[in-house]
Design a protein around this motif. Structure first.
Motif, mmCIF file in Angstrom:
data_model
loop_
_atom_site.group_PDB
_atom_site.id
_atom_site.type_symbol
_atom_site.label_atom_id
_atom_site.label_comp_id
_atom_site.label_asym_id
_atom_site.label_seq_id
_atom_site.Cartn_x
_atom_site.Cartn_y
_atom_site.Cartn_z
ATOM 1 N N PHE A 188 -9.792 -0.854 3.110
ATOM 2 C CA PHE A 188 -10.700 -0.639 4.727
ATOM 3 C C PHE A 188 -11.868 -1.143 4.473
ATOM 4 O O PHE A 188 -12.390 -1.832 5.806
ATOM 5 C CB PHE A 188 -10.850 0.828 4.495
ATOM 6 C CG PHE A 188 -9.939 1.995 4.723
ATOM 7 C CD1 PHE A 188 -8.819 1.563 5.288
ATOM 8 C CD2 PHE A 188 -9.885 3.238 4.297
ATOM 9 C CE1 PHE A 188 -7.835 2.324 5.683
ATOM 10 C CE2 PHE A 188 -8.664 3.994 4.243
ATOM 11 C CZ PHE A 188 -7.547 3.796 5.032
ATOM 12 N N ASP A 190 0.690 -1.319 -0.009
ATOM 13 C CA ASP A 190 -0.048 0.023 0.140
ATOM 14 C C ASP A 190 0.777 1.292 -0.069
ATOM 15 O O ASP A 190 0.624 2.220 -0.829
ATOM 16 C CB ASP A 190 -0.758 0.083 1.214
ATOM 17 C CG ASP A 190 -2.149 -1.115 1.069
ATOM 18 O OD1 ASP A 190 -2.580 -1.293 0.064
ATOM 19 O OD2 ASP A 190 -2.487 -1.477 2.111
ATOM 20 N N SER A 235 -4.881 -0.348 8.220
ATOM 21 C CA SER A 235 -6.057 -0.522 7.723
ATOM 22 C C SER A 235 -7.043 -0.972 8.804
ATOM 23 O O SER A 235 -8.165 -0.707 8.829
ATOM 24 C CB SER A 235 -6.156 -1.449 6.577
ATOM 25 O OG SER A 235 -5.602 -0.932 5.418
ATOM 26 N N ASP A 257 -4.886 -3.620 1.153
ATOM 27 C CA ASP A 257 -5.399 -4.022 2.466
ATOM 28 C C ASP A 257 -6.687 -2.930 2.438
ATOM 29 O O ASP A 257 -6.555 -1.896 3.206
ATOM 30 C CB ASP A 257 -4.641 -3.991 3.629
ATOM 31 C CG ASP A 257 -5.367 -4.393 5.055
ATOM 32 O OD1 ASP A 257 -6.643 -4.769 5.018
ATOM 33 O OD2 ASP A 257 -4.628 -4.481 6.065
ATOM 34 N N PRO A 285 -6.518 2.447 0.618
ATOM 35 C CA PRO A 285 -5.439 1.594 0.215
ATOM 36 C C PRO A 285 -5.484 0.309 -0.986
ATOM 37 O O PRO A 285 -6.687 0.101 -0.842
ATOM 38 C CB PRO A 285 -5.073 0.749 1.444
ATOM 39 C CG PRO A 285 -5.974 1.512 2.636
ATOM 40 C CD PRO A 285 -7.028 2.077 1.845
ATOM 41 N N HIS A 305 -7.702 1.925 11.115
ATOM 42 C CA HIS A 305 -8.621 2.926 10.561
ATOM 43 C C HIS A 305 -10.219 2.583 10.663
ATOM 44 O O HIS A 305 -11.101 3.450 10.891
ATOM 45 C CB HIS A 305 -8.210 2.962 9.008
ATOM 46 C CG HIS A 305 -8.935 4.112 8.256
ATOM 47 N ND1 HIS A 305 -10.001 4.191 7.687
ATOM 48 C CD2 HIS A 305 -8.633 5.499 8.150
ATOM 49 C CE1 HIS A 305 -10.206 5.422 6.959
ATOM 50 N NE2 HIS A 305 -9.302 6.200 7.367
ATOM 51 N N GLU A 306 -10.453 1.377 10.739
ATOM 52 C CA GLU A 306 -11.786 0.870 10.587
ATOM 53 C C GLU A 306 -12.176 0.592 12.289
ATOM 54 O O GLU A 306 -13.514 0.206 12.106
ATOM 55 C CB GLU A 306 -12.141 0.023 9.769
ATOM 56 C CG GLU A 306 -11.715 0.197 8.360
ATOM 57 C CD GLU A 306 -12.595 1.431 7.749
ATOM 58 O OE1 GLU A 306 -13.841 1.136 7.791
ATOM 59 O OE2 GLU A 306 -12.079 2.143 7.492
ATOM 60 N N HIS A 320 -7.995 -8.051 7.720
ATOM 61 C CA HIS A 320 -7.014 -7.110 7.318
ATOM 62 C C HIS A 320 -5.716 -7.705 7.821
ATOM 63 O O HIS A 320 -5.669 -8.444 8.694
ATOM 64 C CB HIS A 320 -7.150 -5.821 8.541
ATOM 65 C CG HIS A 320 -8.448 -4.860 8.058
ATOM 66 N ND1 HIS A 320 -8.390 -4.453 6.685
ATOM 67 C CD2 HIS A 320 -9.431 -4.638 8.650
ATOM 68 C CE1 HIS A 320 -9.414 -3.534 6.815
ATOM 69 N NE2 HIS A 320 -10.265 -3.722 7.695
#
Length: 546
Positions: free
Chosen positions: A422, A303, A446, A420, A417, A449-450, A441
């Motif tokens: 999101f 990424d 990532s 990977d 990304p 982030h989620e 993931h």
């Protein structure tokens, strides 16, 4: 390849394929008289892992060789042979073997010929040889399947072309059979016509699901299967035709990543428990040489590498990706690149995020452009330069800036990304699925982030990442690795980042391996523009005299 269409199990074999729906390359099966078989080898799990040298069918086909000439090749073909004693999925855990007997009427002794082990994996999806009735027919599958043994919905192509990536399957390329579409050569066929033994393996892939909803082809199944196939060949030294000490692995896209992984991880004990469970032969899984086109690899760092190259490029819809995310990932790349402590090939010096663009331009991109321009007629070259004014041409060297190159490429293929995702929508997320969980993931960025900023990756992810990444084994200087490497990618390939290829080549060069790496100017994902040179390279590194 002479144009004769043949139907085999609802798979059409013939010429005229286009990208994304390539045909096998026009195989013309002109004879099927067996000289030593009563049929294909049984695929029951109880079968011995001993190669039956007499269980072949003799076939004759016409192949368009790399020089454009047509060659009539008579060869012995072994239908799908199960290469493990405890198969989970016989249909995918099998391989086919093709051995030349005569070429244009001249007898060929392939007893000591190199073995091209060419996989058809695309997008980390399953590869299937169960329906193959001749060379170059390994199938890249493109959909979910039912229970083990039930085939996925295969691509319309039975070429071994790689997908652009796990995230976006489809297209043609050099892995396995090689893909006939768009002028891309079928490696299996041209290698056979050059006098080499050709082995095409099937393998489990990320989309396979059993009747209970369990994904049984996610990581590391595909590399375990390919290693088991190599072990089968090595265990049958002296029985199977060809030199089992001169196995050359080849593949494109995800198949290229796996070819690199085969080359880097030879005989690593990290796979032993998986190979034992599968019932792999007790033999080496090292390959002599490794060839990869546009490898989709180093996934946990892909990424950041992608954003380093294509972060400011618009998507194909004309929009720009989230620049905050892009810059975050680009910063991660800089940290990772510094940790590698790599030096560029040809005496470039340390490779960092500050100079990697310069390195790519100087080492790969300008030479690729120069080679391309020299190949054109005077009028075509003048027209190209008039259209692409960012290039300065002195008759021998092409000069331009990194920014000019990025503008020339134009759009990026993937969002961010790129690997990977999101929302867990990327094929690589599926690759790291487990049990009934389709996708997971595999990077903290990532994942967090989620979710929570303190979230942790699943406990098994770090090991799986190592098992799927050739860079891990190269850094360890794995003693069983290949020492000869052929690495290629197109300059217009935005399925991944040219940094991935650059780091792979530099890391191998840095530990003293023989590396032949270059880029194809203006070529996209899956390109193979120098197949004749590749066949000569096999002969050279293997010491084989044709």
């Amino acid at each position: 390849m002479k144009h004769r269409a043949v139907k085999r199990r609802n798979v059409v074999i013939g010429l005229g394929a286009t990208a994304g729906a390539a045909a096998v390359g026009g195989i013309a099966l002109t004879a099927q008289a067996s000289t030593g078989t009563a049929g294909s080898k049984s695929k029951k799990a109880s079968d011995s892992l001993v190669f039956d040298r007499d269980a072949y069918t003799e076939l004759t086909t016409t192949v368009t060789a790399v020089d454009g000439s047509e060659k009539e090749v008579t060869y012995h073909f072994w239908k799908a042979i199960t290469y493990v004693a405890n198969p989970v999925d016989v249909e995918h855990q099998s391989l086919v073997v093709s051995v030349p007997v005569t070429i244009d009427g001249k007898a060929v002794d392939a007893t000591d010929a190199p073995i091209l082990f060419t996989n058809s994996v695309g997008g980390y999806m399953p590869a299937n040889v169960s329906a193959a009735t001749g060379v170059g027919q390994a199938a890249m599958e493109m959909g979910n399947t039912g229970a083990p043994g039930a085939s996925a919905s295969a691509s319309p192509s039975t070429s071994a072309s790689p997908s652009p990536s796990a995230s976006a399957p489809g297209g043609t390329g050099p892995g396995g059979g090689g893909g006939a579409g768009g002028g891309v050569p079928n490696l299996a066929e041209i290698a056979l016509a050059a006098g080499y033994v050709v082995v095409e393996p099937g393998a489990r892939g990320r989309s396979l699901v059993d009747a209970d909803g369990v994904y049984y082809g996610t990581a590391p199944a595909v590399i375990v299967d390919l290693k088991a196939a190599i072990r089968y060949l090595r265990a049958n030294k002296g029985r199977i035709p060809g030199n089992t000490d001169r196995i050359v692995s080849a593949g494109g896209s995800a198949g290229g990543a796996l070819s690199a992984l085969l080359g880097a991880s030879g005989d690593s004990p990290l796979y032993d428990k998986y190979l034992k469970e599968a019932g792999a032969a007790d033999a080496s899984d090292a390959v002599f040489a490794s060839a990869e086109w546009c490898p989709i690899t180093d996934l946990e760092h892909a990424d950041g590498a992608y954003e380093y190259c294509w972060g400011t490029s618009a998507t194909r819809s004309g929009s720009q990706v989230d620049q905050t995310v892009s810059k975050d990932l680009k910063s991660q790349f800089a940290t990772y690149q510094a940790s590698l402590k790599l030096k560029g090939i040809n005496g470039f010096g340390p490779l960092t995020a500050a100079n990697y663009d310069e390195y790519l331009v100087e080492t790969y991109l300008q030479p690729a452009a120069a080679m391309y321009l020299k190949s054109l007629s005077d009028s075509a070259r003048s027209a190209y330069l008039a259209k692409n004014t960012f290039i300065t041409w002195d008759g021998d060297k092409a000069t331009f800036t990194w920014d000019g190159f990025v503008d020339h490429v134009g759009t990026r293929k993937k969002s961010t990304p790129a690997f990977d995702a999101f929302d867990l929508s990327a094929g690589e997320n599926n690759l790291f699925g487990t049990g009934t969980t389709k996708a997971r993931h595999f990077t903290l960025y990532s994942l967090r982030h989620e979710g929570s900023s303190s979230a942790r990756l699943a406990d098994d992810i770090p090991e799986l990442l190592n098992l799927m990444n050739p860079m891990y084994f190269i850094k360890k200087r794995n003693p069983g690795r290949s020492k000869h490497w052929w690495i290629r990618v197109g300059t217009n390939d935005t399925d991944s980042s040219p940094v991935i290829v650059g780091n792979l080549a530099a890391s191998l060069y840095g530990i003293g391996d023989d590396v032949d790496s270059l880029m194809y100017w203006d070529a996209g994902h899956g390109a193979n523009n120098d197949p004749a040179a590749f066949l000569d390279w096999i002969a050279d590194v293997s010491g084989h005299k044709k």
